[in-house]
Design a protein around this motif. Structure first.
Motif, short mmCIF file in Angstrom:
data_model
loop_
_atom_site.label_atom_id
_atom_site.label_comp_id
_atom_site.label_asym_id
_atom_site.label_seq_id
_atom_site.Cartn_x
_atom_site.Cartn_y
_atom_site.Cartn_z
N PRO B 254 0.81 -1.22 0.00
CA PRO B 254 0.00 0.00 0.00
C PRO B 254 0.85 1.28 0.00
CG PRO B 254 -0.92 -1.59 1.53
CD PRO B 254 0.36 -2.18 1.04
N MET B 255 1.92 1.29 0.77
CA MET B 255 2.71 2.52 0.83
C MET B 255 3.39 2.81 -0.51
SD MET B 255 2.03 3.79 3.70
CE MET B 255 3.18 5.13 3.89
N LEU B 283 -5.30 -0.89 -1.39
CA LEU B 283 -5.04 0.04 -0.29
C LEU B 283 -5.84 -0.25 0.97
CD1 LEU B 283 -4.82 3.39 -2.26
CD2 LEU B 283 -2.97 2.22 -1.09
N GLY B 284 -6.90 -1.00 0.86
CA GLY B 284 -7.71 -1.27 2.04
C GLY B 284 -8.14 0.02 2.70
N GLU B 285 -7.85 0.14 3.99
CA GLU B 285 -8.29 1.33 4.72
C GLU B 285 -7.41 2.54 4.48
OE1 GLU B 285 -9.89 1.04 8.61
OE2 GLU B 285 -9.72 -1.12 8.51
N LEU B 286 -6.42 2.40 3.61
CA LEU B 286 -5.60 3.57 3.30
C LEU B 286 -6.15 4.31 2.08
CD1 LEU B 286 -1.99 2.24 4.01
CD2 LEU B 286 -3.57 3.39 5.54
N PRO B 288 -8.53 6.52 1.79
CA PRO B 288 -8.68 7.98 1.97
C PRO B 288 -7.35 8.73 1.89
CG PRO B 288 -9.96 6.80 3.60
CD PRO B 288 -9.11 5.77 2.92
N LEU B 289 -6.26 8.06 2.24
CA LEU B 289 -4.96 8.75 2.20
C LEU B 289 -4.57 9.15 0.78
CD1 LEU B 289 -2.52 7.06 4.72
CD2 LEU B 289 -3.18 9.46 4.59
N ARG B 309 -16.29 0.52 -4.22
CA ARG B 309 -16.78 0.47 -2.83
C ARG B 309 -18.03 1.31 -2.63
NH1 ARG B 309 -13.15 3.75 1.39
NH2 ARG B 309 -13.53 5.80 0.50
N THR B 317 -16.10 10.30 2.13
CA THR B 317 -14.68 10.41 2.47
C THR B 317 -14.13 11.74 2.00
OG1 THR B 317 -14.36 8.03 2.35
CG2 THR B 317 -12.40 9.37 2.06
#
Lengths: 328, 328
Positions: B254-255, B283-286, B288-289, B309, B317
């Motif tokens: 993800p990063m 990214l899953g819960e990332l 929004p980043l 989603r 978001t």
């Protein structure tokens, strides 16, 4: 602060600078577009001073409701009419089952929590100590206690029964505290923390944001916690419970929450800063972002009077952020 | 000290200068703990050059599957044995319904996408232009389409029908393209984009990351898009579909995905950098980043053969982050 000042202060903290109240307050002036930068520095500070580990802790509500105190946010106060079901102290078997379940789900520590002001003249105290001794036999999980106001002697007894860390929130700043609770003073909370510390216990103490406090209050809470050298700082974000006095309190924005976590990390570089109750409802899908904004612990599973989310999700989130939960 | 480099290059871009290829390549080598800082800088660049708006686009898969081409990632290629719905061109009413639904979801743009190599000798072309005209009469949507390879005559007809922007991905770098597709060339793709631009239409063109390309090749794609001066850059993250040649491709971290967005933002400061397929899985819960790392556009709703989603969640978001969906 503008981005240049954030960078300068961030670099200074990375070099070991202890930030002043004035510097912390200036950080609260960071504009929205620079919050990611503030969060990024908080992340660097956290990686440098606290590593990439995330401390996963659960709570067990061992005695619920009918509390004599009037904390305005709390579903368990007798002053409020809420849907939270009161119950008396759980049995040893129930406690064993609850802690074992948390251990199995991946928690490396869990706290036994009881409602009420504290343990003074509390007929349950002896049973609680016995219960702690029994749950301390569960392998692979450290047991903490959160029993309200305690004396030095009680703290010493807890140490003997296997407790290493005592949890007792300051909730908010000394200035704002009387607006939140009138039935016992701030000083009583400080005294409990000092007694626990004197008995050799580590401290877990934080508070709740979104109660209506100012940025000044939040900074003041963080600085008070720094002066007490607490090991772990749970930060709850108000989940306004119907029937409490704060049921209509407007929510904080996710960015303001990220900013708060970031500033706490600047103030407390090497401590465990732990998003706690209310994170799901207030941060929603920004919970991953907070793990990159200085947070390095979590309360997992259910909270005292309301549910959390699936623990497996938190483990995935932490891994996705490139961080490492304690793996059993 | 990679943060020095990040700030130096960030400042350069904020001052209106161009990032060189070798500078961009250095940003791929930074320490992991500094990635959030790069994201924060990309967020500043995005706010400075594109404001706080987020462009929203919904697509309809108007003709699905049976494609003659062998793009290794694609569920719709006849070269792969993938389970999904294959169907001929939707009729005008169905396409119009999809457009109206998109408008009600909060889409600003609507893109008609068809499977196949392109429109050469394609009997559906006229029906598609009829649908585009109809959408223009009955909705307020900006109209885009993605029909594969086009001749200049096709482009003229689309423009006359009311298309303002044409979508055609480069997919990856010129040097990696042959590893991904052997049935048509990268240069054919570039030629279509040039044909579209020659008629004065805007261009939406990006690609997929995580195909196995290296950082150098990923940056080659970004610089090729910069050279073509495209208006919008959708970035898909490979969602390995079972039955495709890339079904076992390991996922990007993800990063690394967020780092890619940020570097693309620094290379393309003024363009729309658009979240597309695969982001939820990668990214899953990332997710929004991404909006705090340079992304300023997104596909909402579902993708061609995989689900998104949900528009509501994405728009919430965006609003939670203090950003503004373009259609509001």
């Amino acid at each position: 602060m503008n981005s240049k000042e954030i960078i300068q202060l961030g670099e200074a903290v990375l070099e070991g600078h202890i930030i002043s109240e004035q510097e912390a307050l200036s950080l609260t002036d960071t504009c929205e577009e620079d919050i990611p930068l503030l969060a990024a520095y908080a992340n660097k500070i956290r990686v440098k001073f606290a590593g990439k580990k995330v401390d996963m802790c659960g709570v067990v509500n061992a005695r619920s409701g009918l509390c004599s105190e009037d904390c305005k946010f709390c579903a368990q106060s007798v002053y409020h009419q809420t849907n939270a079901q009161p119950f008396s102290l759980i049995s040893n078997d129930e406690a064993l089952a609850a802690f074992s379940k948390l251990s199995k789900a991946g928690a490396e520590r869990a706290s036994i929590v009881t409602s009420g002001k504290g343990m003074e003249n509390d007929p349950d105290f002896e049973r609680i100590v016995a219960l702690i001794k029994q749950v301390s036999t569960i392998a692979g999980i450290e047991i903490c206690a959160n029993l309200g106001t305690i004396s030095y002697d009680q703290a010493a007894l807890l140490v003997k029964s296997g407790i290493k860390r005592y949890a007792h929130n300051l909730e908010t700043s000394p200035r704002f505290y009387p607006a939140i609770c009138t039935t016992h003073p701030y000083q009583e909370r400080l005294n409990t923390l000092l007694a626990a510390k004197k008995a050799g216990l580590e401290l877990c103490s934080g508070g709740i944001i979104g109660l209506g406090e100012t940025w000044n209050d939040r900074i003041n809470l963080a600085l008070t916690l720094r002066s007490l050298d607490v090991a772990s700082i749970p930060i709850n974000i108000l989940n306004p419970i119907q029937g409490t006095l704060l049921e209509k309190q407007p929510p904080l924005s996710p960015l303001e929450i990220l900013k708060t976590f970031g500033i706490f990390r600047f103030i407390l570089p090497n401590k465990v800063i732990r998003p706690a109750g209310g994170r799901e409802i207030n941060l929603r899908d920004m919970q991953g972002a907070v793990m990159l904004a200085g947070a390095n612990g979590l309360i997992i599973g259910n909270y005292l009077t309301f549910g959390g989310r699936d623990i497996a999700k938190d483990f995935i989130m932490v891994n996705d952020a490139g961080l490492h939960p304690h793996i059993k | 000290m990679s943060y020095d480099l990040i700030f130096m290059l960030g400042k350069k871009v904020l001052n209106g200068e161009q990032l060189t290829f070798s500078e961009a390549l250095q940003l791929t080598q930074i320490d992991e703990a500094d990635i959030p800082i790069l994201l924060g800088v990309a967020n500043k660049v995005r706010i400075k050059f594109t404001g706080n708006q987020v462009d929203t686009c919904e697509i309809v898969n108007a003709r699905s599957g049976g494609c003659s081409e062998d793009c290794k990632f694609c569920a719709q290629s006849a070269h792969h044995d993938v389970k999904f719905d294959s169907y001929p061109l939707m009729n005008e009413t169905q396409i119009l319904q999809a457009a109206k639904a998109a408008e009600s979801h909060g889409a600003y743009r609507f893109c008609i996408v068809t499977a196949g190599c392109g429109m050469k000798h394609d009997p559906d072309f006229e029906k598609i232009t009829d649908s585009i005209k109809r959408i223009g009469r009955e909705t307020g949507l900006e109209r885009c389409c993605s029909l594969g390879i086009l001749s200049p005559a096709h482009v003229k007809a689309l423009k006359a029908a009311g298309i303002t922007r044409y979508h055609h991905n480069l997919e990856t770098s010129k040097s990696y393209f042959e590893q991904i597709c052997t049935t048509h060339t990268y240069d054919e793709r570039v030629e279509t984009i040039k044909n579209v631009k020659a008629e004065g239409l805007e261009v939406c063109s990006g690609g997929i990351i995580g195909l196995g390309e290296n950082w150098q090749q990923r940056l080659e794609l970004a610089f090729a898009l910069k050279e073509l001066d495209v208006d919008s850059v959708p970035i898909n993250v490979l969602n390995p579909v079972k039955g495709t040649a890339l079904e076992d491709r390991p996922p990007l971290k993800p990063m690394e995905v967020l780092q890619t967005f940020a570097i693309f933002r620094l290379i393309l400061p003024t363009k729309i950098l658009r979240y597309a397929g695969g982001r939820e899985k990668a990214l899953g819960e990332l997710v929004p980043l991404g909006f705090l790392s340079g992304i300023n556009g997104m596909l909402i709703g579902n993708y061609l053969t995989t689900s998104g989603r949900g528009a509501d969640m994405d728009l919430t978001t965006v609003r939670n982050l203090g950003l503004k969906p373009i259609a509001e």
